[in-house]
Scaffold this motif. Structure first.
Motif, mmCIF file in Angstrom:
data_model
loop_
_atom_site.group_PDB
_atom_site.id
_atom_site.type_symbol
_atom_site.label_atom_id
_atom_site.label_comp_id
_atom_site.label_asym_id
_atom_site.label_seq_id
_atom_site.Cartn_x
_atom_site.Cartn_y
_atom_site.Cartn_z
ATOM 1 N N ALA A 399 0.844 -1.196 0.000
ATOM 2 C CA ALA A 399 0.000 0.000 0.000
ATOM 3 C C ALA A 399 0.878 1.245 0.000
ATOM 4 C CB ALA A 399 -0.915 -0.006 1.224
ATOM 5 N N LEU A 402 2.182 1.880 -3.463
ATOM 6 C CA LEU A 402 1.121 2.329 -4.363
ATOM 7 C C LEU A 402 0.766 3.791 -4.114
ATOM 8 C CD1 LEU A 402 -0.862 1.037 -6.471
ATOM 9 C CD2 LEU A 402 -2.507 0.933 -4.584
ATOM 10 N N MET A 403 0.711 4.160 -2.825
ATOM 11 C CA MET A 403 0.318 5.522 -2.474
ATOM 12 C C MET A 403 1.353 6.543 -2.920
ATOM 13 S SD MET A 403 -2.548 4.994 -1.201
ATOM 14 C CE MET A 403 -3.620 4.190 -0.004
ATOM 15 N N TYR A 409 -1.848 4.289 -8.760
ATOM 16 C CA TYR A 409 -2.962 4.355 -7.821
ATOM 17 C C TYR A 409 -4.267 4.618 -8.576
ATOM 18 C CZ TYR A 409 -5.815 6.355 -4.022
ATOM 19 O OH TYR A 409 -6.818 6.640 -3.124
ATOM 20 N N ARG A 410 -4.226 5.599 -9.475
ATOM 21 C CA ARG A 410 -5.425 5.923 -10.266
ATOM 22 C C ARG A 410 -5.828 4.752 -11.154
ATOM 23 N NH1 ARG A 410 -8.756 8.755 -8.009
ATOM 24 N NH2 ARG A 410 -7.481 10.007 -6.630
ATOM 25 N N ILE A 413 -7.657 2.303 -9.239
ATOM 26 C CA ILE A 413 -9.018 2.728 -8.915
ATOM 27 C C ILE A 413 -9.907 2.730 -10.153
ATOM 28 C CG2 ILE A 413 -10.377 4.718 -8.183
ATOM 29 C CD1 ILE A 413 -8.826 4.969 -5.862
ATOM 30 N N SER A 419 -16.462 1.064 -7.371
ATOM 31 C CA SER A 419 -15.248 1.380 -6.613
ATOM 32 C C SER A 419 -14.896 0.326 -5.570
ATOM 33 C CB SER A 419 -15.377 2.743 -5.968
ATOM 34 O OG SER A 419 -16.548 2.777 -5.192
ATOM 35 N N LEU A 420 -15.882 -0.430 -5.125
ATOM 36 C CA LEU A 420 -15.562 -1.435 -4.130
ATOM 37 C C LEU A 420 -14.530 -2.422 -4.651
ATOM 38 C CD1 LEU A 420 -18.231 -3.145 -1.950
ATOM 39 C CD2 LEU A 420 -16.036 -2.147 -1.362
ATOM 40 N N MET A 423 -10.285 -1.434 -5.363
ATOM 41 C CA MET A 423 -9.130 -1.591 -4.496
ATOM 42 C C MET A 423 -8.313 -2.768 -5.026
ATOM 43 S SD MET A 423 -9.071 0.022 -1.350
ATOM 44 C CE MET A 423 -10.004 1.369 -0.723
ATOM 45 N N TRP A 431 -8.669 -6.839 3.595
ATOM 46 C CA TRP A 431 -9.357 -5.775 4.307
ATOM 47 C C TRP A 431 -10.838 -6.032 4.466
ATOM 48 C CZ3 TRP A 431 -5.442 -4.118 6.280
ATOM 49 C CH2 TRP A 431 -5.331 -2.866 6.854
ATOM 50 N N PRO A 442 -18.975 -0.267 2.320
ATOM 51 C CA PRO A 442 -19.399 1.041 1.804
ATOM 52 C C PRO A 442 -20.043 0.898 0.425
ATOM 53 C CG PRO A 442 -16.990 0.888 1.960
ATOM 54 C CD PRO A 442 -17.545 -0.325 2.599
ATOM 55 N N HIS A 443 -20.945 1.802 0.105
ATOM 56 C CA HIS A 443 -21.685 1.696 -1.158
ATOM 57 C C HIS A 443 -20.808 2.077 -2.337
ATOM 58 C CE1 HIS A 443 -25.690 2.361 1.157
ATOM 59 N NE2 HIS A 443 -24.829 1.631 1.834
ATOM 60 N N VAL A 445 -19.847 3.841 -5.801
ATOM 61 C CA VAL A 445 -20.269 5.107 -6.391
ATOM 62 C C VAL A 445 -19.973 5.101 -7.889
ATOM 63 C CG1 VAL A 445 -20.014 6.479 -4.302
ATOM 64 C CG2 VAL A 445 -18.045 6.163 -5.804
ATOM 65 N N THR A 448 -15.446 8.641 -8.880
ATOM 66 C CA THR A 448 -14.662 9.119 -7.742
ATOM 67 C C THR A 448 -14.633 10.644 -7.769
ATOM 68 O OG1 THR A 448 -12.622 9.194 -9.011
ATOM 69 C CG2 THR A 448 -13.134 7.120 -7.886
ATOM 70 N N ASP B 12 -12.577 10.174 -1.752
ATOM 71 C CA ASP B 12 -12.412 10.049 -3.198
ATOM 72 C C ASP B 12 -13.177 8.834 -3.721
ATOM 73 O OD1 ASP B 12 -11.191 10.578 -5.782
ATOM 74 O OD2 ASP B 12 -9.948 8.797 -5.387
ATOM 75 N N PHE B 14 -15.373 6.592 -1.931
ATOM 76 C CA PHE B 14 -16.686 6.197 -1.418
ATOM 77 C C PHE B 14 -17.641 7.356 -1.128
ATOM 78 C CE2 PHE B 14 -13.919 2.655 0.265
ATOM 79 C CZ PHE B 14 -14.315 1.751 -0.714
ATOM 80 N N PRO B 16 -17.606 10.768 -2.688
ATOM 81 C CA PRO B 16 -17.219 11.919 -3.512
ATOM 82 C C PRO B 16 -18.088 13.144 -3.236
ATOM 83 C CG PRO B 16 -18.235 10.170 -4.844
ATOM 84 C CD PRO B 16 -17.983 9.598 -3.502
ATOM 85 N N THR B 40 -2.778 11.135 -3.615
ATOM 86 C CA THR B 40 -3.254 9.799 -3.259
ATOM 87 C C THR B 40 -3.701 9.741 -1.794
ATOM 88 O OG1 THR B 40 -1.009 9.068 -2.693
ATOM 89 C CG2 THR B 40 -1.767 8.638 -4.936
ATOM 90 N N VAL B 186 -10.149 -3.393 11.116
ATOM 91 C CA VAL B 186 -10.039 -4.754 10.578
ATOM 92 C C VAL B 186 -9.255 -5.693 11.477
ATOM 93 C CG1 VAL B 186 -10.493 -4.268 8.157
ATOM 94 C CG2 VAL B 186 -8.200 -4.000 9.037
ATOM 95 N N MET B 220 -18.150 5.942 7.331
ATOM 96 C CA MET B 220 -18.146 4.688 6.566
ATOM 97 C C MET B 220 -18.335 3.489 7.503
ATOM 98 S SD MET B 220 -15.232 3.292 3.980
ATOM 99 C CE MET B 220 -13.969 2.906 5.173
#
Ligand code: SF4
Lengths: 471, 247
Positions: A399, A402-403, A409-410, A413, A419-420, A423, A431, A442-443, A445, A448, B12, B14, B16, B40, B186, B220
């Motif tokens: 992570a 990636l960050m 990263y984009r 995504i 979006s779920l 990841m 996770w 989380p729902h 979307v 982003t 970003d 979840f 927006p 990021t 988690v 969340m």
């Protein structure tokens, strides 16, 4: 002793499944926290007292050897025998020898966490000494063969029904008793003859005063006073950090201790022990057991300021919902999570993670120990010492990489609309599995924020600040 | 004053709408805001789990993105806390210090820097329970905490009470942690979820229709707990209410 890391999370999950116990535990401790708040509001100088207590303790710790010697000299003048124990084994040997010299076979004992630390009871049992706890909660834990789950209220995780069951087994009382007073009476009846015929008594010590060579024991049941005064031989086991320089300092700590602990203005019994009673003997065993090493740890030495009030446990939302036994250690809760790893880094490596770092503990602590900051620091230390589960370490490593790379990263995504599932797989699998066990995910979307911005503010958007590759 | 907008990964991906509301709100208040596209994360998850050295790349990128702004604003208390108090995986250059000293959580920026005294466009005809994340409450000190017994104050409340029609419900344990705690949610899933359920029930029993917070991560988590446990309560970011959302 096994080094296997304590599985706090699993033990906590277990505790949570038992709704009646969980609810009782949470509410009882929260009630103590609220009583503590009420006491705090009565004293406008509360924050000054904390500041003063912290200052006195830090000063004492920074000159500990001097004050210890001063105590030793003055205590000897008072007729107290002073012993030094480097670790638990040495402590037990010293106590064993004192008892042997007096041919003492029955020891009554009031609460002392240090003896738990030293694992003294099994040692003495092997020497043929019977140890009887005189504190009600501690006795319940002894009969149930469990560690204390709270430093002030050792059996706080038990319901009256649990105690009735334990007493029925050992005291032959009715297992259906639901009146705590009847149970306390049963304990009194069982303990009294033991106390009257004991050969020796043992206590801990809440505070040790260097200037006077005396020590102070605070209890609510009066059991320490019986343990100390009925037999002629009194042994007090005390951690070396319990020192304060002057008698005048006591006012600050006595005012803070019970208010922070139970929300009562003072303990029922606050006894100053100044020397042996007529014809009797008094011994103080000063125990190091890792404390001087902790004193040398730059980030963690202030944990030695602790006066063992338990306020950090009462306020801790994690402790309240996981129970003290889940920490698998003599000391539980926030204070346990910062001192247990000093005893065994591997075994207690999970405890600094048993916190949300919300900081409530730090702010109730009467001696201002920055508990949650030490928890944070412990995590760094444990990772540096490789005491972190491999998978988690790997996730963070990936992570972290990636960050640092916005394009990757984009891309991760953007991989899909939802979006779920955007990841990266390793994050997703590690996770969201535990996440979804007791929670909805989380729902998803449609877009982003980043997408929205590109679409709606593109013209305003400036190019990236700098290239992401190294100079 | 040039403002750099940081939108944390949770928002970003979840939430927006909370990010959009933050941007629009700052624009309505006449601010010159830019969102560097190549951002990021602030490094908090790595730092928080003890893997501090793994936060270095994210922190360095953050500084590259934001060093040129006078102020950096973000709708997240815990990320602000990380940047301000724990952002030390990289050498502390002047640029890094500039970024750390000028990073603000949205509420404190509106309250302390812009000193906004009205949101004429905002109306919210609902009863809300305010959730202060521990990051904003105890680390950024945007509200008083019950542990200290100090005189009550609340910057988010100050702002929200300027919104037309809004009503407040106070839970029994107003400043108890909701159990999110970053990776805690988690690694200690059972305790975390139990804390979350207790939290949303407390708000619901106090009569809140909405839980409003300055932290989407807490939202969340709480939303997930409420939906699983069947607690009928809704969630909204404070930026959305202040920006004029009606529901
Ligand atoms: S750390 Fe502080 S609050 Fe916790 S038991 Fe020790 S003195 Fe009390």
């Amino acid at each position: 002793m096994s080094d296997k890391p304590v599985n706090h999370a699993r033990a906590a999950e277990h505790f949570i499944e038992d709704t009646p116990h969980l609810q009782f535990h949470d509410e009882r401790l929260w009630d103590m926290r609220q009583k503590r708040d009420a006491q705090m509001h009565i004293l406008p100088e509360w924050q000054e007292l904390r500041e003063e207590a912290s200052r006195i303790k830090e000063h004492t710790l920074s000159r500990l050897p001097e004050y210890l010697e001063q105590f030793e000299t003055n205590a000897r003048k008072n007729g107290i025998h002073v012993h030094w124990a480097r670790d638990g084994a040495e402590h037990n040997r010293i106590v064993g020898e004192i008892l042997k010299a007096h041919n003492a076979r029955n020891l009554i004992k009031s609460k002392s966490m240090v003896t738990e630390e030293c694992d003294m009871r099994p040692y003495l049992a092997k020497q043929g000494v019977t140890v009887t706890e005189t504190d009600l909660g501690e006795r319940i834990q002894q009969l149930d063969d469990q560690l204390p789950s709270h430093i002030v209220v050792p059996a706080v995780h038990k319901l009256t029904a649990d105690v009735a069951k334990i007493f029925a087994k050992d005291y032959h009382t009715d297992p259906e008793i639901r009146d705590p007073h009847l149970l306390a009476e049963a304990q009194r009846q069982a303990a009294r003859p033991v106390i009257l015929h004991a050969d020796a008594g043992m206590t801990g010590g809440n505070f040790v005063v260097a200037e006077t060579g005396t020590f102070v024991v605070c209890t609510n049941e009066g059991n320490a006073d019986l343990s100390a005064t009925v037999p002629n031989l009194h042994i007090a086991t005390i951690g070396i950090e319990r020192l304060v320089p002057r008698m005048a300092d006591m006012g600050v700590f006595i005012r803070l201790l019970s208010r922070s602990a139970l929300g009562s203005p003072i303990t029922q019994y606050t006894t100053h022990f100044r020397g042996p009673q007529k014809g009797g003997e008094m011994h103080v065993v000063l125990v190091d057991n890792g404390r001087s090493a902790r004193l040398g740890m730059e980030d963690f030495w202030t944990s030695l300021k602790c006066i063992r009030c338990g306020a950090c446990m009462n306020t801790c939302p994690v402790y309240r919902r996981s129970g003290g036994l889940s920490y698998g250690a003599v000391y539980s809760g926030p204070i346990g999570a910062i001192i247990d790893p000093t005893f065994n880094e591997r075994k207690y490596s999970t405890l600094p993670y048993a916190s949300t770092l919300n900081g409530s503990c730090t702010n109730v602590c009467p001696v201002k120990i920055n508990i949650h900051e030490q928890l944070y620091k412990w995590r760094r230390v444990l990772v540096q010492h490789h005491e972190m589960p491999f998978v988690k370490r790997e996730i963070m490593h990936m992570a972290g990489k990636l960050m640092g790379q916005p394009r990757m990263y984009r891309a991760a995504i953007k991989a899909t609309e939802v979006s779920l599932s955007t990841m990266p797989r390793f994050v997703l699998y590690n996770w969201l599995n535990p996440w979804g066990k007791h929670r909805e995910n989380p729902h998803p979307v449609k877009q982003t924020f980043n997408d929205w911005y590109r679409k709606n503010r593109e013209t305003a958007a400036k190019p990236a600040a700098a290239p992401e590759t190294k100079k | 004053m040039k403002i750099g907008l940081f939108i944390p990964c949770y928002i970003d991906a979840f939430y927006p709408d909370a990010g959009i509301a933050t941007l629009e709100l700052l624009e309505k208040l006449g601010q010159d805001v830019e969102y560097p596209l190549d951002q990021t994360c602030c490094g908090q998850p790595m730092g928080n789990s003890g893997c501090n050295s793994d936060a270095a790349a994210a922190e360095a990128l953050f500084v590259r993105n934001f060093a040129r702004y006078d102020k950096i604003v973000m709708p997240s208390g815990s990320c602000t806390h990380h940047v301000r108090d724990n952002f030390d995986a990289i050498p502390q250059t002047d640029e890094v210090r500039h970024v750390r000293e000028n990073t603000y959580e949205l509420v404190e920026f509106l309250h302390d820097i812009l000193k906004v005294d009205a949101f004429p466009w905002a109306e919210f005809n609902h009863t809300v329970g305010l959730h202060n994340s521990c990051g904003t409450l105890r680390a950024l000190r945007t509200a008083s905490m019950s542990e200290l017994g100090e005189k009550p104050f609340s910057k988010p409340m100050d702002l929200l009470s300027k919104v037309k029609g809004i009503r407040f419900a106070t839970p029994k344990r107003p400043d108890e942690c909701c159990g999110f705690g970053g990776t805690f949610s988690v690694t200690e899933e059972a305790v975390s979820a139990k804390m979350g359920v207790d939290k949303v029930r407390d708000h619901h029993q106090a009569g809140a229709e909405y839980i409003v917070s300055a932290d989407s991560s807490c939202i969340m988590h709480q939303q997930g707990c409420a939906e699983r446990a069947g607690v009928p309560i809704r969630f909204i970011h404070i930026a959305q209410i202040l920006n004029g959302a009606s529901q």
